[in-house]
Design an enzyme around this catalytic site. Structure first.
Site, short mmCIF file in Angstrom:
data_model
loop_
_atom_site.label_atom_id
_atom_site.label_comp_id
_atom_site.label_asym_id
_atom_site.label_seq_id
_atom_site.Cartn_x
_atom_site.Cartn_y
_atom_site.Cartn_z
N GLY A 38 0.53 -1.14 -0.46
CA GLY A 38 0.03 -0.24 -0.07
C GLY A 38 0.90 0.78 -0.28
CG HIS A 454 -32.24 23.76 -10.63
ND1 HIS A 454 -31.59 24.90 -10.39
CD2 HIS A 454 -33.74 23.81 -9.64
CE1 HIS A 454 -32.13 25.92 -9.44
NE2 HIS A 454 -33.18 24.80 -9.09
#
Length: 476
Positions: A38, A454
């Site tokens: 990692g 929206h």
């Protein structure tokens, strides 16, 4: 002597993504990692820092609720051990997931240090005695070797990090407790994020950047909006200032800084955080044994960027070992890993388009950009059309009440979009659309045909393109 199709040295984002993709394509893969799978991103960078920044966002939300919305909430205290435990749990679960994924894919992981002994051979010096016989093993790659050893924090002359008073970005998250004051040296993405985090947690923060503006690689309007947002939150931003020296005290650090006006400023803080960039790690690799060397900055430069292959055929490079135009970002490393694995498997694979790789700063406010800034586009000879849409020009931006903007840089006359730049709340979650716009060479009219929901912040992106396409609605 063991053999495998591919040997990957380094198990960070670039290394393990190469290994996973190569294994998925049927190649036999050995991944050598001396620390934890990692790498920096998972254990000391991207993941733990973003976990902490999420906690900081929650703290900021309490103040906003009280001061703006009439929700009379107060912050009692920050339980630092509990916060750290949650952060570490997130990291641990991610770490286990990646390890399990590698095991399931059939990647052989050797926890060891590795050095090159030739263009196809690697000597492994074991860290765990049960991994290889007698603590030493030799490996041969049938198809190629991938260098993915990552980077480490840079520091400045006279500054010796001690993990307590003077810290780097690698150990800042693990320093004891929350300081009451912090001096951050470096106004790039890492420095800005740490400045933002500590300010949210109540610290007095001074941010010093040698360039004439913070996040200097971003568009100038991004720097301006980000500086305004940080100053509004109480961060003292000193751009165009240079660190001179520092003295470690019993209870903190005293530093001297030369300001943009040439004055000498003395800053005392409980902690000094050095965030002046990162340097590639190649020590111990013995690049010369394979016929390789680094450039003056320590990077391993590909001879073929389309394949990320070095001057030695079969040796490829991914991640932080690469110089610009590679970006030193985890998601760029993933793309590089996919490219190299597919190349080693004999498959056609498109080169990484670094101009279309998003860049994000997870501060408050956030910034997110892809493609060219206005000045950069002009410097490259483009005639440009530019539109800046304030987030507060749309209803959802008013709801958030934190300012911000959408800036679009396009070729004049309705040509392709060259860059999109965002500042504001959660714009890291909005930039993916812009990455596709830039990556697919879209024109403003192409974007303007599509309807944005929206009320949302992303509506400001749609409105910015409507205006550039000559179909402006709410923007004056």
């Amino acid at each position: 002597m063991d053999t495998a199709d591919v040997i990957v040295i380094g198990g960070g984002t670039g290394g393990y993504s190469t290994a996973l993709r190569a294994a998925a394509l049927g190649l036999e893969v050995v991944l050598v990692e001396r620390d934890k799978i990692g790498g920096t991103c998972l254990h000391r960078g991207c993941i733990p820092s973003k976990a902490m920044l999420h906690a900081a966002e929650l703290v900021d939300g309490i103040a906003e609720a009280r001061e703006r919305w009439g929700v009379k909430a107060t912050l009692d205290t920050v339980d630092w051990p509990a916060l750290v435990a949650t952060r570490d749990d997130i990291v641990t679960r991610n770490h286990r997931g990646v390890e399990a994924h590698l095991a399931h894919a059939g990647v052989r992981v050797v926890r060891a240090s590795a050095r090159l002994t030739g263009p196809r051979t690697v000597r492994v010096e074991d860290v765990r005695a049960d991994q290889v016989d007698d603590g030493v093993h030799a490996l041969t790659a049938r198809r190629g070797i991938v260098l993915a050893t990552g980077s480490r924090p840079r520091t400045l002359p006279g500054l010796v990090p001690d993990g307590r008073r003077v810290v780097t970005s690698d150990d800042a998250l693990f320093a004891p407790g929350l300081p009451e004051s912090v001096l951050v040296l470096g106004g790039g993405a890492i420095g800005v994020e740490y400045a933002s985090f500590h300010r949210s947690m109540g610290a007095e923060v001074t941010l010093v950047e040698a360039a004439d503006r913070i996040v200097p690689l971003e568009d100038a309007d991004v720097s301006r909006h980000l500086t305004r947002g940080l100053k509004k939150r109480g961060v003292e931003v000193r751009a165009g200032a240079r660190f001179l020296d520092a003295e470690v005290l019993d209870d903190g650090v005293r530093a001297r800084v030369r300001t943009a006006r040439g004055e000498t400023l003395e800053v005392e803080a409980e902690r000094l955080l050095v965030a002046v960039g990162r340097a590639p790690v190649t020590e111990g690799l013995d690049l010369g044994a394979a016929g390789l060397s680094t450039d003056a900055r320590g990077f391993v430069v590909p001879a073929d960027w389309a394949r990320l292959e070095t001057a030695v055929p079969g040796i490829h490079v991914v991640g932080d070992l690469l110089p610009p135009p590679s970006l030193g970002l985890a998601h760029a490393s993933f793309a590089e890993g996919l490219l190299v694995a597919e190349t080693l498997a004999g498959l056609p694979s498109a080169p990484v388009d670094y101009a279309a790789v998003p860049r994000v700063t997870y501060s408050s406010p956030q910034t997110a950009s892809v493609g060219l800034g206005e000045a950069e586009a002009r410097a490259r000879g483009h005639e440009v059309a530019v539109n800046v849409m304030p987030l507060t020009a749309v209803a959802k931006g008013m709801v958030h009440g934190r300012g911000g903007m959408v800036k679009v840089v396009a070729e004049a006359g309705g040509g392709r979009v060259l860059g999109v730049h965002l500042v504001g709340p959660q714009v890291s979650e909005m930039v993916a659309e812009s990455q596709l716009i830039v990556g697919w060479d879209a024109e403003p009219a192409d974007v303007a045909r599509h309807v944005h929901p929206h009320p949302t912040l992303s509506e400001a992106v749609g409105e910015a393109f409507l205006t550039l396409a000559g179909r402006g609605l709410h923007q004056q």
